[in-house]
Write an enzyme that holds these catalytic residues in place. Structure first.
Site, PDB file in Angstrom:
ATOM      1  N   ARG A  49     -22.087  23.714 -11.286  1.00 18.65           N
ATOM      2  CA  ARG A  49     -20.847  23.048 -11.149  1.00 18.65           C
ATOM      3  C   ARG A  49     -20.796  21.461 -11.124  1.00 18.65           C
ATOM      4  O   ARG A  49     -21.517  21.019 -10.495  1.00 18.65           O
ATOM      5  CB  ARG A  49     -20.054  23.701  -9.941  1.00 18.65           C
ATOM      6  CG  ARG A  49     -18.596  23.496 -10.137  1.00 18.65           C
ATOM      7  CD  ARG A  49     -17.963  23.919  -8.871  1.00 18.65           C
ATOM      8  NE  ARG A  49     -18.144  25.359  -8.340  1.00 18.65           N
ATOM      9  CZ  ARG A  49     -17.807  26.423  -8.981  1.00 18.65           C
ATOM     10  NH1 ARG A  49     -16.745  26.178  -9.742  1.00 18.65           N
ATOM     11  NH2 ARG A  49     -17.992  27.721  -8.344  1.00 18.65           N
ATOM     12  N   HIS A 103     -31.157  29.048  -9.621  1.00 20.61           N
ATOM     13  CA  HIS A 103     -31.274  27.930  -8.611  1.00 20.61           C
ATOM     14  C   HIS A 103     -32.627  27.822  -8.187  1.00 20.61           C
ATOM     15  O   HIS A 103     -32.907  26.681  -7.524  1.00 20.61           O
ATOM     16  CB  HIS A 103     -30.406  28.506  -7.535  1.00 20.61           C
ATOM     17  CG  HIS A 103     -29.848  27.178  -6.495  1.00 20.61           C
ATOM     18  ND1 HIS A 103     -30.469  27.068  -5.325  1.00 20.61           N
ATOM     19  CD2 HIS A 103     -29.102  25.982  -6.981  1.00 20.61           C
ATOM     20  CE1 HIS A 103     -29.944  25.888  -4.745  1.00 20.61           C
ATOM     21  NE2 HIS A 103     -29.253  25.241  -5.759  1.00 20.61           N
ATOM     22  N   TYR A 147     -31.888  12.521  -1.260  1.00 21.92           N
ATOM     23  CA  TYR A 147     -31.654  13.842  -0.561  1.00 21.92           C
ATOM     24  C   TYR A 147     -33.130  13.918   0.192  1.00 21.92           C
ATOM     25  O   TYR A 147     -34.057  13.702  -0.426  1.00 21.92           O
ATOM     26  CB  TYR A 147     -31.603  14.935  -1.575  1.00 21.92           C
ATOM     27  CG  TYR A 147     -30.218  15.173  -2.006  1.00 21.92           C
ATOM     28  CD1 TYR A 147     -29.337  14.036  -2.048  1.00 21.92           C
ATOM     29  CD2 TYR A 147     -29.849  16.009  -2.934  1.00 21.92           C
ATOM     30  CE1 TYR A 147     -27.708  14.070  -2.717  1.00 21.92           C
ATOM     31  CE2 TYR A 147     -28.555  16.378  -3.536  1.00 21.92           C
ATOM     32  CZ  TYR A 147     -27.447  15.253  -3.292  1.00 21.92           C
ATOM     33  OH  TYR A 147     -26.413  15.526  -3.504  1.00 21.92           O
ATOM     34  N   ARG A 186     -27.183  21.866   8.329  1.00 23.35           N
ATOM     35  CA  ARG A 186     -26.667  20.561   8.073  1.00 23.35           C
ATOM     36  C   ARG A 186     -24.871  20.845   7.623  1.00 23.35           C
ATOM     37  O   ARG A 186     -24.161  20.141   8.351  1.00 23.35           O
ATOM     38  CB  ARG A 186     -27.056  20.073   6.339  1.00 23.35           C
ATOM     39  CG  ARG A 186     -26.313  18.688   6.169  1.00 23.35           C
ATOM     40  CD  ARG A 186     -26.631  18.320   4.677  1.00 23.35           C
ATOM     41  NE  ARG A 186     -25.769  18.971   3.766  1.00 23.35           N
ATOM     42  CZ  ARG A 186     -26.303  19.564   2.536  1.00 23.35           C
ATOM     43  NH1 ARG A 186     -27.067  19.270   1.870  1.00 23.35           N
ATOM     44  NH2 ARG A 186     -24.978  19.920   1.698  1.00 23.35           N
ATOM     45  N   HIS A 191     -31.479  18.152   2.984  1.00 19.22           N
ATOM     46  CA  HIS A 191     -31.300  19.153   1.913  1.00 19.22           C
ATOM     47  C   HIS A 191     -32.666  20.424   2.051  1.00 19.22           C
ATOM     48  O   HIS A 191     -32.460  21.324   1.153  1.00 19.22           O
ATOM     49  CB  HIS A 191     -31.280  18.494   0.391  1.00 19.22           C
ATOM     50  CG  HIS A 191     -30.834  19.333  -0.708  1.00 19.22           C
ATOM     51  ND1 HIS A 191     -31.745  19.708  -1.638  1.00 19.22           N
ATOM     52  CD2 HIS A 191     -29.604  19.773  -0.981  1.00 19.22           C
ATOM     53  CE1 HIS A 191     -30.800  20.446  -2.486  1.00 19.22           C
ATOM     54  NE2 HIS A 191     -29.822  20.495  -2.259  1.00 19.22           N
TER      55      HIS A 191
END
Length: 725
Positions: A429, A459, A492, A588, A616
């Site tokens: 996205r 992913h 990250y 997180r 992350h």
């Protein structure tokens, strides 16, 4: 930028706590807003540099922008299609939208208060003074009028609103609305342009992207830099766009549009289908409007035209855009207003001046960015591209950024005759358009590009290089918790593994056969893959911890991730709690589990770290009696990751790598600075050192440890000279 009255924030948080939870589960959307509140609280800390405070406040804005485009839009669809349905916290879509509006408004108001009462006055003390048009000197007024006339006015396009179709509002772009009134005695030359009787004459003007949002003003003091904004100049001088009219009122606003679109998975051309989604996104329905309070009349007018309700309007006195203020960071002499730079150190195991093949064959290597540089991943690919013995490269790409050296290395490999296969996930996205562009670029270079899987986002983060060595093939695998994106790898915090382990390489081969071809699902020895067996493996390991736990030696589960929202996993953790298993969670963002409730979760602790790097990595530790195991994964414990995406979880088998990652986990849970703990009522409490306890900031501790390791490696080796006759 008028200053709004500050509400009682403590009372607001108390009311939010009552809204967010039922007896077992926190609401997902409200839990996410609480994460944004933690980001906000970092932006209100006076002990961090001023531009870093401003950066956190800007992140609050960008986070909310995406949240409303995707999550709130999704809830609005639920309200339309399934108004009576409830989420696991017991809320209907209508209740969710009401609670979201209430809590988001509180956080956004606190953000505005921080910008107006803290940031702007603090910037002035540092010599950066914000001036509104009414405060301009004569010289500044003349300068501003000339700038507007010469550099801003030609770029503006006023749009009338009384035509048959209301103009399309560009997503998240700042606009000015003007309520116009004909000047007495001036005739409208073309009656077609005259408004219908009783219809308000409203014009909209989008603020152009082509110029900076900050305008530096001339001044007499060398140590003071005064500025204003393009928005202020547009509101002040925008009436010049409307000959024959005067602007009686104006409003500064932006609108978030629905971006929760799904691509047609059955389309013959997935690229074209995705491009159609991108086009549709520009004209989707409005979800939220942020505006100032200068005109309630224009607020109501726009709300009616955009089909927005009162709860969808977020209006603030003296509205300040944090992103605009961030442009001050581009000015000279602002280094003292930022954090001291942290280096990205060279990995202590991988050699700088030779390929990694021999090193990885000897042992597995952990890379921890951004404490360690991301360069080894890029070098690994470039070495593979240049090595005549490398035959094939296979990898997945989810997000990789602009001008990526990853893409360049893959193209070079293809031009050098390697067989390069890349599975590109177009459905990432807000990166769809970019992904389409570089996927087509890869194809032109001769790379075999596979455009994801039907109905499942890929992913997983995996890269495999196949090399010919001594008349046999050797496979080298890289697995990661974060994307193959050198840009985000600077901010990250992620972990990855380089390995030549034969069994993991076998699993990697099976994985690529599954996701790029027609191979049936095959059992893998070490890799767990969602949506096939990753979730079931997690649940079985939680159950194993329950069975091995005793009062004398209670089980232990430690997990670090971005979000926890899967009902089945949460129920399993509650069950583990009742069996005496200690559960330590570092989350997180979203956490729908409720810790500290007697009889349900009293053995569960949940903490969250918000600091200069975005946490992350996904790391899972299971005590497993006396045989502890650690896994890294691309997946959070959420339904979308475990049930609707292709994800990978992989074990840490090397003892040195295992020890390194366990140390990282321990540091996170020992932190008492930049850390928050989730309470049993759904609120988050900022942790502070107890009496006699030293401050422990996880990211700073880790940075210092990697720095010390780097210094040791760079230190000249001591040489002993033996005397001889």
């Amino acid at each position: 930028m008028a200053v709004a009255k500050s509400p009682n924030n403590a009372k607001k948080r108390t009311s939010a706590k009552k809204q967010m939870t039922n007896d077992k589960y926190l609401n997902r959307e409200l839990s996410w807003i609480e994460f944004n509140d933690r980001v906000l609280r970092e932006g209100k800390r006076s002990d961090i540099p001023l531009l870093e405070q401003l950066n956190f406040l800007s992140i609050v804005t960008s986070n909310f922008n995406e949240f409303f485009q995707v999550r709130v839009a999704s809830v609005k669809r639920l309200l339309k299609n399934s108004p009576g349905g409830k989420d696991i916290s017991g809320r209907t879509p209508k209740q969710q939208l009401k609670d979201i509006s209430t809590r988001a408004r509180q956080v956004m108001q606190e953000q505005q208060d921080a910008l107006q009462k803290r940031i702007i006055p603090a910037l002035a003390k540092e010599g950066f003074v914000c001036k509104r048009p009414k405060q301009f000197t004569v010289q500044q007024k003349e300068f501003a009028q000339e700038i507007f006339k010469a550099q801003i006015l030609p770029l503006l396009t006023p749009l009338r609103t009384d035509s048959q179709e209301f103009p399309k509002i560009a997503n998240l772009k700042w606009h000015a609305a003007f309520l116009l009134k004909p000047i007495s005695g001036i005739k409208i030359a073309n009656k077609e342009f005259a408004a219908k009787p009783g219809t308000p004459i409203v014009a909209l003007v989008q603020i152009p992207d082509a110029i900076p949002n900050l305008i530096w003003l001339p001044g007499d003091k060398e140590d003071v830099k005064e500025f204003t904004t393009v928005a202020d100049l547009l509101l002040q001088y925008g009436s010049q766009l409307f000959d024959g009219y005067e602007a009686t009122k104006h409003l500064l606003f932006n609108v978030a549009l629905d971006a929760d679109f799904a691509v047609d998975e059955d389309a013959n051309d997935i690229v074209q289908a995705m491009q159609e989604v991108l086009v549709a996104r520009q004209s989707s329905f409005a979800v939220r409007m942020v505006c100032d309070k200068s005109s309630s009349e224009l607020q109501k007018f726009l709300a009616q035209k955009l089909n927005l309700k009162a709860d969808d309007i977020y209006a603030f006195d003296g509205l300040v855009d944090a992103a605009t203020l961030c442009e001050i960071g581009d000015a000279e002499n602002t280094d003292h207003l930022r954090n001291k730079r942290w280096e990205n150190f060279q990995n202590s195991v991988l050699p700088e001046d030779e390929p990694y093949w021999d090193t990885i064959k000897r042992r597995d290597v952990i890379l921890h960015v951004p404490y360690e540089s991301y360069n080894p991943v890029v070098k690994f690919l470039n070495d593979a591209a240049d090595d005549p013995e490398v035959l094939s490269i296979k990898m997945t790409l989810y997000r990789t950024g602009r001008g990526s050296p990853i893409i360049s290395a893959l193209e070079k490999a293809a031009r050098n005759g390697k067989q390069v296969t890349v599975l590109v996930e177009l459905k990432a996205r807000f990166d769809e358009e970019r992904n389409i562009a570089w996927a087509e670029e890869l194809e032109k270079a001769g790379v075999l590009v596979v455009y994801g899987l039907v109905n499942l986002k890929v992913h997983a983060k995996i890269l495999m290089v196949i090399r010919r060595e001594q008349e046999a093939f050797k496979r080298y695998v890289h697995l990661a918790t974060g994307n193959y994106n050198p840009r985000t790898a600077r901010i990250y915090s992620d972990l990855s593994l380089f390995t030549a382990n034969h069994e993991i390489a076998n699993d990697a081969t099976k994985f690529f056969n599954i996701v790029t071809g027609y191979s049936a699902l095959q059992k893998m020895k070490y890799l767990a893959m969602a949506p096939v067996d990753l979730k079931s493996k997690l649940l079985s390991m939680i159950q194993r911890e329950i069975e091995l736990s005793t009062p004398q030696t209670p089980g232990l589960i430690i997990a670090k991730m971005n979000s926890l929202a899967d009902e089945e996993v949460i129920s399993a953790l509650y069950k583990a709690n009742r069996a005496g298993v200690r559960v330590m969670l570092n989350i997180r963002g979203i956490c729908m589990l409720l810790p500290g409730v007697p009889g349900m979760s009293e053995n569960i602790r949940v903490v969250s770290i918000v600091d200069r790097y975005l946490e992350h990595s996904r790391v899972f530790y299971f005590q497993n009696g006396a045989s502890p195991e650690i896994y890294l994964a691309s997946a959070d414990w959420m339904p979308r990751n475990l049930d609707r995406r292709i994800e990978l979880m992989f074990p840490i088998l090397d003892s040195a790598a295992f020890k390194e990652i366990k140390r990282i986990l321990d540091v996170y849970f020992d932190s008492n600075i930049n850390s928050y703990e989730l309470q049993s009522d759904g609120s988050w409490t900022a942790l502070k050192p107890k009496a006699g306890e030293s401050p422990k900031r996880a990211q700073e501790i880790l940075y210092n440890e990697y720095k010390a390791r780097n210094d040791r490696n760079k230190a000249p080796k001591t040489r002993f000279i033996v005397r001889r006759k």
